[in-house]
Scaffold this active site. Sequence first.
Site, mmCIF file in Angstrom:
data_model
loop_
_atom_site.group_PDB
_atom_site.id
_atom_site.type_symbol
_atom_site.label_atom_id
_atom_site.label_comp_id
_atom_site.label_asym_id
_atom_site.label_seq_id
_atom_site.Cartn_x
_atom_site.Cartn_y
_atom_site.Cartn_z
ATOM 1 N N ASP A 19 0.875 -1.183 0.000
ATOM 2 C CA ASP A 19 0.000 0.000 0.000
ATOM 3 C C ASP A 19 0.909 1.229 0.000
ATOM 4 O O ASP A 19 1.640 1.472 0.957
ATOM 5 C CB ASP A 19 -0.910 -0.033 1.240
ATOM 6 N N LYS A 49 -6.943 9.824 -1.932
ATOM 7 C CA LYS A 49 -6.130 10.683 -1.077
ATOM 8 C C LYS A 49 -5.371 11.694 -1.942
ATOM 9 O O LYS A 49 -5.974 12.591 -2.477
ATOM 10 C CB LYS A 49 -5.192 9.819 -0.219
HETATM 11 C C1 LIG Z 1 -7.921 5.541 2.931
HETATM 12 C C2 LIG Z 1 -6.955 4.431 2.776
HETATM 13 C C3 LIG Z 1 -7.269 3.322 1.984
HETATM 14 C C4 LIG Z 1 -8.625 3.113 1.390
HETATM 15 O O1 LIG Z 1 -8.989 4.060 0.438
HETATM 16 P P1 LIG Z 1 -10.499 4.438 0.090
HETATM 17 O O2 LIG Z 1 -10.335 5.135 -1.208
HETATM 18 O O3 LIG Z 1 -11.007 5.294 1.208
HETATM 19 O O4 LIG Z 1 -11.274 3.159 -0.029
HETATM 20 C C5 LIG Z 1 -6.288 2.361 1.805
HETATM 21 N N1 LIG Z 1 -5.082 2.470 2.392
HETATM 22 C C6 LIG Z 1 -4.757 3.510 3.168
HETATM 23 C C7 LIG Z 1 -3.403 3.565 3.805
HETATM 24 C C8 LIG Z 1 -5.684 4.516 3.399
HETATM 25 O O5 LIG Z 1 -5.375 5.529 4.217
#
Ligand SMILES: *Cc1c(COP(=O)(O)O)cnc(C)c1O
Length: 390
Positions: free
Chosen positions: A183, A208
């Site tokens: 991630d 994000k």
């Molecule tokens: C917010 C987040 C996600 C998930 O993303 P969404 O678009 O809200 O489903 C995945 N990994 C991390 C580290 C996040 O902060």
Amino acid sequence: MTKTASRDAGRATRLVATGRDKAITGPFVNPPTVHASTVLFDSVAEMYSGEARYTYGRRGTPTINALGEAIAEMENAEGTVLCPSGLSAISTAILALASAGDHVLLPDSIYHPGRHFADTVLTRMGVEVTYYAPTIGEALAELMQANTRVVYVESPGSNTMEMQDIPAIAAVAHTRGAFVVADNTWATPIYSRPLDLGADVAVLSATKYIGGHSDLMMGTVSARGEVLSAIRRYHGAVGLCVAPDDAFLALRGLRTIEVRLARHRDSALKVAAWLEARPEVARVLHPGLESDPGHALWQRDTSGSSGLFSFVLNGGTEDDAARVLDALKLFGLGYSWGGFESLATIGSHGLTRVVSPPDAAGPIIRLHIGLEDPDDLIADLEQALANWTA
Ligand SMILES: *Cc1c(COP(=O)(O)O)cnc(C)c1O
């Protein structure tokens, strides 16, 4: 002429040139926002040739392909699939690789909805799930099983911000035939390329910093070679796709990510350094700080930090943390992050840890530092912390 920048060009140069194939944009700077389900063919022969550039809205449009190509280039991947959220990007990466009877290793610091997906859907499908301490490094070898298929990493971890040794973990996983899914939402491809650190798949919540304006939901899954083929097969088979307006907004957001991130980075470091010197604060959890246990790994594996970090209050309960957060005037109280605005949450609220409880003297507050003047944010935190009396 199509504008292209070689892969040796600087990141900012490539960000401007990427995803702008002249065959897609025509004479315009940006690709069109194509709303489409049906694609029309010139002949039956073309329809069944398997070689048409576009076949059906779900399988790609000029808008969607331009964004996918741009993300792939920034991640140093061969290709990227787009998913309707970051969480669906996580589930796509894992479900494309793991089958019934396989074993998956997840860090205890994983984004919490990812944990929920693993504990409900993955286990129901007969995939065995084990959590490991995020700072485990090469000792991960002790947890590898004959059926371990996916090792997941998130560096730094959600809320508690532990850096992970991705090269060491990837070396262990690969000698045992497992794939590494990373991630990359926090550092973004601007400051970290997990595929170059040894990961096989890089996942982003484009919600994000790619979108960057708190107005869209999207996820991306990037990979190379056989792993990319497996991801494309799964993504196509289950019918995942994204809306054209969201793809357009995400590509627009991507154009400015480098300049936005530099401001998020600098302001967050300034606020973090100020918090470190406060008596109300036991510890600041930010790998860009020299005091952070993950600082050396952060320096080795990334080229910058973003706007998200946490701090531990010097004692007290979640009620004390709530009084501080309720007193904030410039920080919004809300989930998610990566937009232009500052946000705060109680990072320790509902925190599930099974093998590595956080070492925290008090409640954890998570901040996203937006694009406001950092001195105003510091003044806001100062008046809010006056409400802390533990
Ligand atoms: C917010 C987040 C996600 C998930 O993303 P969404 O678009 O809200 O489903 C995945 N990994 C991390 C580290 C996040 O902060």
